[in-house]
Write an enzyme that holds these catalytic residues in place. Structure first.
Site, PDB file in Angstrom:
ATOM      1  CB  CYS A  59       2.533  -6.588 -13.949  1.00  0.00           C
ATOM      2  SG  CYS A  59       0.941  -6.878 -13.145  1.00  0.00           S
ATOM      3  CB  SER A  60       2.963 -11.482 -14.737  1.00  0.00           C
ATOM      4  OG  SER A  60       2.822 -12.789 -15.233  1.00  0.00           O
TER       5      SER A  60
ATOM      6  N   GLY B   1      -1.354  -6.886  -9.531  1.00  0.00           N
ATOM      7  CA  GLY B   1      -0.490  -6.508  -8.418  1.00  0.00           C
ATOM      8  C   GLY B   1       0.288  -5.239  -8.691  1.00  0.00           C
ATOM      9  NE  ARG B   2       5.053  -7.297 -11.170  1.00  0.00           N
ATOM     10  CZ  ARG B   2       5.882  -8.157 -11.762  1.00  0.00           C
ATOM     11  NH1 ARG B   2       7.173  -7.857 -11.865  1.00  0.00           N
ATOM     12  NH2 ARG B   2       5.433  -9.293 -12.252  1.00  0.00           N
TER      13      ARG B   2
END
Length: 363
Positions: free
Chosen positions: A265-266, A270-271
């Site tokens: 993700c970034s 998290g994701r």
């Protein structure tokens, strides 16, 4: 009854007797023939998860907060010396999201420049079905060359992107491939050509990329899935797209044991961690169902033990599944998939005591 069901949820290790086989949904005849006294894997998982989610959301979500916060006590304090080295500090997108030394992914490079912000995250040696990912940050403009080197050197044929390049006016990931078919971009020693683009759904775009090492003309094909409607720090409005993506991954992996998939993700926690947790649990359930042997409540309960899964992920990359909302979304996604597989609905109805969109109530 609720207490008895919930007592089955602990931090037990996942069953070690699953087989790695391609999952196919049961036929209607098979469902009809099964004795009511012997519920299948999906029926058991649905009952357990329905009771669990209802209990988690009761009393102003007290049990949910308690369960999630208890994972903070399991944080592993491993060294991150390579990530903090003067030569590598500028390669990290966020100063507080760093790979552990013991399982960081290493790339080839001159003068020992082998660092990239990525972690090898995998199942225990005796766990089946096995799973293996590279959890990575979204590449910086200065690390795109390193990113493709990592993909090439680890022979990764599946790459999952869970962020947009820009979100809320902030750059979350560098452009590391071309959007349209027929376009080519060069990143250091690598040439990346987009050969095909398909819209899997309004949320997911599938691209076929040809990754070529210019010095040897060696070509490696990468299937790139871009899930572009997942908000940073949040969760999607529906679990259906993420479940669709996980089903695709299961089908793609069926012929490749222990295939490594890059997920980013970034920040890469998290994701990225949320998708991995959902994927691990659904793979266990699908494998149990495909195996065909009877599985009791204890075995199914161990398979859907989300705290144990998240703890395993966090031992390998700190902060995986970053928020309480993402944590509960894992429960929702698995419950909705079981709801659909058992014919109880389309799969995205909200559990009891949840907000109208099916997610936890924000306070």
């Amino acid at each position: 009854m609720l207490r008895a069901v919930l007592s089955l949820f602990g931090c037990a290790k996942p069953p070690a007797a699953f087989k790695e086989r391609n999952y196919k949904p049961e036929s209607e005849d098979a469902k009809t023939e099964r004795s009511p006294e012997q519920p299948g894997v999906f029926e058991l998982a649905y009952s357990l998860l329905k009771a669990k989610t209802e209990a988690l959301l009761a009393n102003d979500q007290a049990l949910l907060s308690q369960e999630y916060n208890s994972l903070l006590d399991c944080d592993v304090l491993e060294t991150v010396e390579a990530a903090e080295h003067t030569n590598n500090a500028g390669k990290n997108r966020y100063v507080n999201v760093l790979p552990f030394d013991y399982n960081r992914v290493k790339i080839s490079g001159e003068d020992g420049q082998d660092y990239i912000n990525a972690s090898l995250v995998q199942s225990a040696a005796n766990e089946s079905p096995s799973w293996c990912y590279i959890a990575a940050q979204g590449p910086l403009a200065s690390t795109v060359d390193d990113f493709w080197r990592m993909v090439f050197e680890n022979n990764c044929s599946i790459l999952i992107m869970l962020t947009r390049t820009v979100e809320n006016n902030h750059i979350k990931c560098a452009d590391y491939f071309n959007q349209r078919p027929g376009e080519t971009a060069k990143f250091g020693a690598y040439r990346v050509t987009t050969t095909d683009v398909q819209e899997v759904s309004p949320d997911i775009t599938k691209r076929t990329l040809q990754l070529e090492l210019c010095t040897t003309q060696e070509v490696h094909e990468v299937t790139h899935y871009h899930y572009h409607r997942w908000p940073d720090f949040g969760v999607p409005e529906s679990t259906e797209p993420i479940r669709r993506l996980v089903r695709i991954l299961w089908q793609n992996r069926s012929s490749c044991i222990q295939q490594t998939t890059v997920v980013h993700c970034s920040a890469g926690i998290g994701r990225t961690g949320t998708l991995m947790a959902i994927d691990v649990i659904l793979r266990r359930l699908w494998a149990m169902a495909e195996q065909g042997a009877s599985s009791g409540p204890a075995e199914v309960s161990a398979a859907v033990d989300l705290p144990a899964v998240v703890h395993s992920l966090r031992k390998q990359r700190k902060g995986m599944v970053q928020t309480l909302e993402q944590y509960y979304f894992c429960y929702e996604a698995v419950l909705h998939e079981m709801q659909e597989l058992t014919g109880r609905g389309s799969g995205d109805s909200a559990p009891a005591n949840s907000s109208g969109n099916g997610h936890i109530i924000a306070h």
